[in-house]
Write an enzyme that holds these catalytic residues in place. Structure first.
Site, PDB file in Angstrom:
ATOM      1  N   ARG A  63       8.994  -4.880  -1.875  1.00 24.70           N
ATOM      2  CA  ARG A  63       8.685  -4.031  -0.718  1.00 24.70           C
ATOM      3  C   ARG A  63       7.555  -4.609   0.115  1.00 24.70           C
ATOM      4  NH1 ARG A  63       9.945   0.562  -4.619  1.00 24.70           N
ATOM      5  NH2 ARG A  63       7.865   0.037  -5.336  1.00 24.70           N
ATOM      6  N   GLU A 100       1.856  -2.107 -16.549  1.00 26.56           N
ATOM      7  CA  GLU A 100       1.754  -0.967 -17.449  1.00 26.56           C
ATOM      8  C   GLU A 100       2.782  -1.074 -18.580  1.00 26.56           C
ATOM      9  OE1 GLU A 100       1.984   0.769 -13.241  1.00 26.56           O
ATOM     10  OE2 GLU A 100       2.028  -1.203 -14.133  1.00 26.56           O
TER      11      GLU A 100
END
Length: 176
Positions: A63, A100
């Protein structure tokens, strides 16, 4: 939305439990599809950098490509993609980083920018900061001058800003 929130922010859709349970995904695709909203957001993203002498905008896959390429056009600068492995030919520089949920790598072509060039780093979201910090390290390895960073959204509770190089300004249009 309060008085300081730009009108275009209402075009970002919140999608609960995507891509996994407990995650609140912020979908910028409706914003991109809205001609006036997209233009207004790009004007806001470009405003602090118009007089900064930006020569290239580097966008993080994927993006960040959308925002970065459009912003490069706004700033009359070149665009350089920072890609995931296996997508670019030629001599490459690479930087690994932790996520993460695992790890990943970014690559850039070794000749994509000239040493000393003023570069703005762009991505869509600043979360834990691993991706943006790795991208900044990758650009610094090329010998360019990191003029700053810009993101559409910052998820403040995740503390990613702490991983950003202190010497460069970082703009987040929206903070959640």
């Amino acid at each position: 939305m309060d008085d300081t929130t730009p009108a275009w922010a209402s075009l970002i859709r919140e999608v609960p439990d995507f891509p996994s349970p407990g995650i609140l995904f912020r979908d910028m695709m409706p914003l991109l599809a809205d001609r006036a909203g997209f233009a207004a957001m790009l004007a806001d993203l470009a405003a602090p950098w118009r007089e900064a002498g930006i020569q290239a905008v580097a966008g993080v896959e994927s993006r960040g490509f959308i925002l970065g390429a459009a912003l490069a056009r706004e700033l009359d600068a070149g665009f350089v993609p920072l890609r995931k492995p296996g997508k670019l030919p030629g001599e490459l520089f690479e930087e690994s980083y932790a996520l993460e949920y695992g790890s990943d790598r970014l690559q850039v072509q070794a000749n994509a920018m000239r040493p000393g060039e003023r570069v703005l780093l762009v991505d869509d979201v600043l979360a834990t900061g691993g991706t943006l910090a790795a991208a900044a390290r990758l650009l610094q390895r090329l010998g360019v001058q990191l003029a700053g960073g810009a993101v559409l959204m910052e998820l403040e509770a995740l503390g990613g800003r702490a991983r950003w190089p202190a010497q460069a300004p970082l703009l987040a249009l929206l903070k959640h």
